[in-house]
Design an enzyme around this catalytic site. Sequence first.
Site, PDB file in Angstrom:
ATOM      1  N   GLY A 128       0.848  -1.179   0.000  1.00 54.98           N
ATOM      2  CA  GLY A 128       0.000   0.000   0.000  1.00 54.98           C
ATOM      3  C   GLY A 128       0.883   1.227   0.000  1.00 54.98           C
ATOM      4  O   GLY A 128       2.108   1.149  -0.182  1.00 54.98           O
ATOM      5  N   SER A 129       0.280   2.382   0.246  1.00 54.10           N
ATOM      6  CA  SER A 129       1.041   3.630   0.173  1.00 54.10           C
ATOM      7  C   SER A 129       2.176   3.674   1.192  1.00 54.10           C
ATOM      8  O   SER A 129       3.273   4.177   0.890  1.00 54.10           O
ATOM      9  CB  SER A 129       0.099   4.818   0.389  1.00 54.10           C
ATOM     10  OG  SER A 129      -0.626   4.665   1.609  1.00 54.10           O
ATOM     11  N   GLU A 136       4.076   1.411   2.136  1.00 49.45           N
ATOM     12  CA  GLU A 136       5.180   0.494   1.818  1.00 49.45           C
ATOM     13  C   GLU A 136       6.008   0.964   0.621  1.00 49.45           C
ATOM     14  O   GLU A 136       7.109   0.457   0.387  1.00 49.45           O
ATOM     15  CB  GLU A 136       4.639  -0.911   1.533  1.00 49.45           C
ATOM     16  CG  GLU A 136       4.082  -1.616   2.749  1.00 49.45           C
ATOM     17  CD  GLU A 136       2.816  -0.957   3.280  1.00 49.45           C
ATOM     18  OE1 GLU A 136       2.741  -0.734   4.499  1.00 49.45           O
ATOM     19  OE2 GLU A 136       1.920  -0.649   2.460  1.00 49.45           O
ATOM     20  N   GLU A 173      -3.632 -10.576   0.911  1.00 52.77           N
ATOM     21  CA  GLU A 173      -2.563 -10.826   1.874  1.00 52.77           C
ATOM     22  C   GLU A 173      -2.525 -12.264   2.373  1.00 52.77           C
ATOM     23  O   GLU A 173      -1.449 -12.787   2.696  1.00 52.77           O
ATOM     24  CB  GLU A 173      -2.705  -9.864   3.055  1.00 52.77           C
ATOM     25  CG  GLU A 173      -2.451  -8.411   2.709  1.00 52.77           C
ATOM     26  CD  GLU A 173      -3.678  -7.684   2.185  1.00 52.77           C
ATOM     27  OE1 GLU A 173      -3.612  -6.458   1.992  1.00 52.77           O
ATOM     28  OE2 GLU A 173      -4.715  -8.355   1.948  1.00 52.77           O
ATOM     29  N   HIS A 190       0.621  -4.250   4.077  1.00 50.94           N
ATOM     30  CA  HIS A 190       0.186  -2.863   4.216  1.00 50.94           C
ATOM     31  C   HIS A 190      -0.417  -2.597   5.586  1.00 50.94           C
ATOM     32  O   HIS A 190      -1.555  -3.002   5.866  1.00 50.94           O
ATOM     33  CB  HIS A 190      -0.836  -2.537   3.132  1.00 50.94           C
ATOM     34  CG  HIS A 190      -1.344  -1.124   3.186  1.00 50.94           C
ATOM     35  ND1 HIS A 190      -0.530  -0.044   3.395  1.00 50.94           N
ATOM     36  CD2 HIS A 190      -2.607  -0.620   3.065  1.00 50.94           C
ATOM     37  CE1 HIS A 190      -1.249   1.062   3.381  1.00 50.94           C
ATOM     38  NE2 HIS A 190      -2.509   0.739   3.197  1.00 50.94           N
ATOM     39  N   HIS A 239      -6.518 -32.455  18.561  1.00 51.79           N
ATOM     40  CA  HIS A 239      -7.577 -31.723  17.874  1.00 51.79           C
ATOM     41  C   HIS A 239      -8.940 -32.126  18.444  1.00 51.79           C
ATOM     42  O   HIS A 239      -9.538 -31.383  19.200  1.00 51.79           O
ATOM     43  CB  HIS A 239      -7.508 -31.993  16.364  1.00 51.79           C
ATOM     44  CG  HIS A 239      -8.457 -31.157  15.560  1.00 51.79           C
ATOM     45  ND1 HIS A 239      -8.623 -31.322  14.202  1.00 51.79           N
ATOM     46  CD2 HIS A 239      -9.303 -30.164  15.918  1.00 51.79           C
ATOM     47  CE1 HIS A 239      -9.525 -30.458  13.774  1.00 51.79           C
ATOM     48  NE2 HIS A 239      -9.947 -29.743  14.795  1.00 51.79           N
ATOM     49  N   GLY A 266      -4.982 -25.809  10.608  1.00 53.75           N
ATOM     50  CA  GLY A 266      -6.393 -25.998  10.311  1.00 53.75           C
ATOM     51  C   GLY A 266      -7.053 -24.823   9.622  1.00 53.75           C
ATOM     52  O   GLY A 266      -8.231 -24.883   9.287  1.00 53.75           O
TER      53      GLY A 266
END
Length: 526
Positions: free
Chosen positions: A25-26, A28, A47, A70, A280, A400
Amino acid sequence: MPSVRRVSHLFLERQGLTTVFGNPGSNELPFLADLPDGFRYVLGLHEGAVVGMADGYAQATGRPVLVNLHAASGSGNAMGALTNAVASRTPLVVMAGQQVRPAVGPEANLASVDAPSLMKPLVGWAAEPACAQDVPRALAQAVFEARLQRRPTYLSVPYDDWSAEAGDNSLAVLDRRVRRASVPDAEQSRWLAEQVTAARCPALVLGGDIDSAGLFDEAVRLAERLGGPVWAAPSQFRLPFPNRHPLFRGVLPAGIAPVSQAFEGHDLVLVLGAPVFRYHEHLPGRYLPEGTRLIQVTEDAPAAARAPMGEALVADPGAVIDLLVKVLDAPSAPADPYRPAPAPLTAEGPVLHPEEVFAALRDELPEDTAYVVESTSTNSSWWRQMDLRRPGSYYFPAAGGLGFGLPGAVGVAMAQPDRPVVGVIGDGSANYGITALWTAARQRVPLTVVLLRNGTYGALRWFGGLLGVPDAPGLDIPGMDFTRIAEGYGVRARHVGGVDELRAVLAERPDHPRLVQVDTALTTPS
């Protein structure tokens, strides 16, 4: 005097972190200015897919990888995928842009307030440098912490820091190296050797760290000297042992009671490279049978500390394997031949049984194929049919969280372009990382995606029965054609019908990504 950005780029170059997975984004963009020749920026469209691709790439290379996200919004989008990287002990260095320093306190737009806390407790280390001149050192710490802990780290950097002068001492970071050695001392070695050699009926449990550390073949040598059964630890992210070896008993069930039942009759259980244990299903019982001792060897100190039973030695499993192979007698006879797979089950109607699909993969693809699997409802079918004898043959989202499979397969294929890579993906999980197909097309990754379409979240249906919720809503996902979705992202795709057509398609060796959609019958994980 060099800028913070210049010193940081040089440090990353010297550390080999020149492939960057990101969705910027801006905040970065200033870091990405003047990126040196030799750096490769791999763009992902979400992402979660970015982290999944970086996860697969880092696991396949065994080295830390830089992830560029970002601010708070991009970091938040990545957190689900990050859980799988944590469970797989993947050394990701996640770096996010922060607003300029004067704008953080007033909480301007795109300011991440208390940024280091955002990713905790997932990451092993998180920070935001106190001043611009500390950025190179903090970036180095993020890389070294990821490497030492084998866990993701997180660094938030205000974007006005990158153009600041780095300071007189900044170049010292370029020559830094941090290494680790954890070999048992003489007393520990003697104790461990005595426990193992005195055992009447030992059993061996291996974790994914064995494969990550390149100890797959060494584990076979140890197991054949011990002569007892071998299990993979539950909730496994890598396969640490050949699954058709005569000593292999499969992946341990992920419940307390069935794990204890598996250990009945064994006076010693030696666990290498695994936590004890990642349960689990809630199936309570005794942790261990009466008369059974457990010894855990792991480099993961927190895993050793939190185990609810047994004795633990925090040490390099490779060093322990070397030690035990030397003190144990070699097997008197070669191991029995590897067990053949049974004839695959078939399904009625126009669909294939997953076993038919996996038998085709086993027969038509090279023996060194690496599989990235995210089709949980077909788990039992997978292990009945596959024959995996090579290191690095199996990757799985151990936490998971869905969405690792497709991006992870792209990352593994990018890391190992000379090795066949196949993503085995269920339709329920495919949508979580579907944008990775665009990256595969742009990078022209030689990847095969086998998409198993059964129109439902099969694993959830199984859990519904297990938990007494047979009428849960939202489990069906009919009407999706993944061939059209793939083609929209630029990936060639084909919908195959019968086994013969599937085998013919798999026998091809394209140099580009492709998706093969197969309609399959609904099965359960076990």
